[in-house]
Design a protein around this motif. Structure first.
Motif, PDB file in Angstrom:
ATOM      1  N   VAL A 312       0.847  -1.194   0.000  1.00 33.57           N
ATOM      2  CA  VAL A 312       0.000   0.000   0.000  1.00 33.57           C
ATOM      3  C   VAL A 312       0.883   1.246   0.000  1.00 33.57           C
ATOM      4  CG1 VAL A 312      -1.703   1.322   1.319  1.00 33.57           C
ATOM      5  CG2 VAL A 312      -1.919  -1.170   1.151  1.00 33.57           C
ATOM      6  N   LEU A 313       1.847   1.285   0.895  1.00 29.43           N
ATOM      7  CA  LEU A 313       2.755   2.438   0.957  1.00 29.43           C
ATOM      8  C   LEU A 313       3.574   2.561  -0.322  1.00 29.43           C
ATOM      9  CD1 LEU A 313       4.809   3.747   3.905  1.00 29.43           C
ATOM     10  CD2 LEU A 313       6.004   3.226   1.789  1.00 29.43           C
ATOM     11  N   ARG A 314       4.100   1.439  -0.811  1.00 30.17           N
ATOM     12  CA  ARG A 314       4.925   1.482  -2.019  1.00 30.17           C
ATOM     13  C   ARG A 314       4.172   2.084  -3.196  1.00 30.17           C
ATOM     14  NH1 ARG A 314       5.353  -0.115  -6.804  1.00 30.17           N
ATOM     15  NH2 ARG A 314       3.425  -1.321  -6.688  1.00 30.17           N
ATOM     16  N   ALA A 315       2.920   1.631  -3.398  1.00 29.61           N
ATOM     17  CA  ALA A 315       2.163   2.077  -4.564  1.00 29.61           C
ATOM     18  C   ALA A 315       1.818   3.562  -4.467  1.00 29.61           C
ATOM     19  CB  ALA A 315       0.896   1.238  -4.700  1.00 29.61           C
ATOM     20  N   ILE A 316       1.454   4.034  -3.289  1.00 33.17           N
ATOM     21  CA  ILE A 316       1.152   5.457  -3.119  1.00 33.17           C
ATOM     22  C   ILE A 316       2.385   6.298  -3.420  1.00 33.17           C
ATOM     23  CG2 ILE A 316       0.566   7.223  -1.407  1.00 33.17           C
ATOM     24  CD1 ILE A 316      -1.265   5.153  -0.067  1.00 33.17           C
ATOM     25  N   GLN A 317       3.533   5.857  -2.925  1.00 32.03           N
ATOM     26  CA  GLN A 317       4.771   6.585  -3.179  1.00 32.03           C
ATOM     27  C   GLN A 317       5.173   6.520  -4.650  1.00 32.03           C
ATOM     28  OE1 GLN A 317       5.095   8.680  -0.572  1.00 32.03           O
ATOM     29  NE2 GLN A 317       7.305   8.316  -0.601  1.00 32.03           N
ATOM     30  N   ALA A 318       5.004   5.365  -5.268  1.00 31.51           N
ATOM     31  CA  ALA A 318       5.392   5.216  -6.677  1.00 31.51           C
ATOM     32  C   ALA A 318       4.624   6.167  -7.574  1.00 31.51           C
ATOM     33  CB  ALA A 318       5.180   3.770  -7.116  1.00 31.51           C
ATOM     34  N   LEU A 319       3.359   6.436  -7.225  1.00 29.12           N
ATOM     35  CA  LEU A 319       2.522   7.325  -8.031  1.00 29.12           C
ATOM     36  C   LEU A 319       2.646   8.788  -7.611  1.00 29.12           C
ATOM     37  CD1 LEU A 319      -0.679   5.116  -8.167  1.00 29.12           C
ATOM     38  CD2 LEU A 319       0.899   5.555 -10.052  1.00 29.12           C
ATOM     39  N   GLY A 320       3.342   9.046  -6.520  1.00 31.56           N
ATOM     40  CA  GLY A 320       3.470  10.417  -6.040  1.00 31.56           C
ATOM     41  C   GLY A 320       2.177  10.986  -5.499  1.00 31.56           C
TER      42      GLY A 320
END
Length: 481
Positions: A312-320
């Motif tokens: 969840v954290l990774r995907a939010i960060q990946a998309l900015g």
């Protein structure tokens, strides 16, 4: 003969016609124009779902956690290694405030070499494993095996003094009284069993296919064994019970090893954040527990949930993406020994409970997330429905009208009155096969279901992070010692 020749000629012509290529049929123009396919949705939550579906790291992360690091018993070096690995991952994903929070755990425990055999009769080796934090035997213990069976609490009380110094196989114990709370009933039953002064206690695993089971704790109120105790395969427990029932007097030899740490140790929860852009003091927690039992590699209990929360954290960060509230990922430890990590976290952060918007926990194996329970609170059904809506097409649409009991890390937060939910998941083979057994390995992980679970958790968390309304809290539960 002419009629015959004419018939033959006619048949030949038909044969030639049959071999001739048919003219291609012209495509018929549809009578109605149904439109063109949808373009990809561009909302933030749709992009989040697509990121996890198209570029997932949750599966490869779980494989590394399970196969490279392996079993992660709380208090062990392997769990410390897993915590360091998780922190490195969070930092690489750009998370903020990555740290561990320590709490007093109790003594560590290291498994030794456990073994057993049936000395007489068929002479089989016994497939067993020490209960965690069980005291060890002082070398091999040999004697006739007896089966403890009692239909009532009074009968159990009368039998316990007769078993001193014996090798005991736990059979059927009194069933819960429907008039008494189950937790209270089993707590009293466990209290009685502490009076057992047997040389060895064997417990059938209750699992098929020679699978074992595991439990135990360094904390007495969570079931610390006072008698050397081991789990025995279900098939062999049944065999020994049959032998005793037929008057065959099985003699067994058992050794239970394992080493208790000499000093209490501290355990840790791993924490990472994405700060909220508008209401940074308001927090949505997503999590699972990083610790596991040591018979398998902790893939489904609870590597799946811990890695879904990380995803969840990774995907939010990946998309900015910039959530309005703060996202906090907490990977708990000590869950298997009695929710020790989440209890310690909730206690340490009790003053901040009013600022928790919601807590989402994934801890039921590899299966797809089907929804979330309302925890018996009608006021939480509408916010849950709103938060889950973007994940409905993923199959996450069930709002369970029940209170998920205190078997995982949402419970300490719920007792503070916080909207806290443990996912309803497709059971797959979790309770029957992988839960607390040596089969809890990456082999039993279903990658597509794991990805769906991460998507459902991310979508639900994103809505809680960004909805304008606060989710109402309830009165805290009365604490019982």
């Amino acid at each position: 003969m002419r009629p015959l020749s004419a018939l033959a000629l006619g048949l030949g012509a038909l044969s030639l016609l049959a071999q001739a290529p048919a003219e291609p049929r012209k495509a018929e123009k549809p009578r109605f124009e149904f439109g063109i396919p949808d373009k990809p949705f561009t909302s933030e939550v749709a992009r989040l779902i697509r990121e996890i579906g198209e570029r997932p790291q949750v599966v490869t992360n779980l494989e590394a956690l399970s196969d490279d690091i392996g079993p992660r018993l709380t208090g062990s070096e392997r769990l410390l290694k897993a915590e360091a690995w998780a922190m490195d991952k969070f930092k690489a994903y750009g998370a903020l405030n990555v740290h561990t929070e320590a709490y007093d755990f109790g003594p560590s425990w290291t498994r030794g070499h456990d073994w057993g055999r049936l000395v007489n009769l068929n002479g089989m080796d016994l497939h067993l494993a020490a209960m965690a934090w069980s005291p060890a035997t002082k070398g091999p213990v040999k004697g006739e095996l007896v089966v403890l069976q009692a239909q009532t609490v009074e009968e159990l009380k009368a039998l316990l003094p007769t078993l001193e110094g014996k090798i005991v196989l736990m059979g059927a114990l009194p069933k819960p009284d429907p008039k008494v709370d189950r937790r209270t009933y089993y707590s009293e039953l466990m209290g009685l069993m502490k009076d057992l002064k047997a040389a060895v206690l064997l417990r059938g695993s209750g699992r098929p296919d020679d699978l074992l089971n595991m439990t135990g704790s360094p904390v007495p109120r969570w079931g610390r064994a006072t008698t050397p105790t081991a789990f025995l395969s279900g098939e062999q427990a049944d065999m020994l019970t049959r032998l005793v029932k037929r008057g065959q007097h099985p003699v067994v030899e058992i050794q239970i090893a394992g080493e208790m740490g000499k000093e209490p140790v501290q355990a840790h929860n791993v924490v990472a954040e994405i700060k909220g852009s508008e209401w940074p003091d308001q927090v949505v927690i997503v999590g699972g527990h990083l610790d596991s039992w040591d018979l398998g590699t902790g893939a489904t209990d609870n590597g799946t949930g811990a890695m879904a929360a990380m995803e969840v954290l990774r995907a939010i960060q990946a998309l900015g993406l910039k959530p309005r509230r703060t996202l906090r990922v907490v990977l708990f430890s000590g869950e298997e020994e009695g929710l020790l990590g989440s209890n310690a976290y909730a206690k340490a952060h009790a003053a901040e409970a009013a600022n928790l918007q919601a807590v989402l926990i994934d801890d039921m194996g590899t299966g797809r997330i089907l929804g979330w329970p309302d925890m018996g609170q009608e006021i939480w059904r509408a916010p849950l429905a709103q938060a889950m809506a973007p994940a409905n097409n993923l199959g996450c649409r069930e709002i369970g009208a029940f209170t998920q009991p205190g078997d995982t890390d949402h419970w300490p937060f719920f007792q503070l009155g916080v909207p806290a939910f443990a996912a309803i998941q497709d059971p797959v083979d979790y309770m029957k096969i992988t839960h607390h057994s040596q089969a809890d390995t990456f082999t039993h992980v279903i990658p597509a279901d794991l990805i769906q679970g991460a998507q459902a958790m991310a979508a639900t968390a994103w809505e809680f992070l960004n909805m304008p309304e606060r989710v109402p809290h309830i009165a805290p539960a009365e604490k019982k010692d």
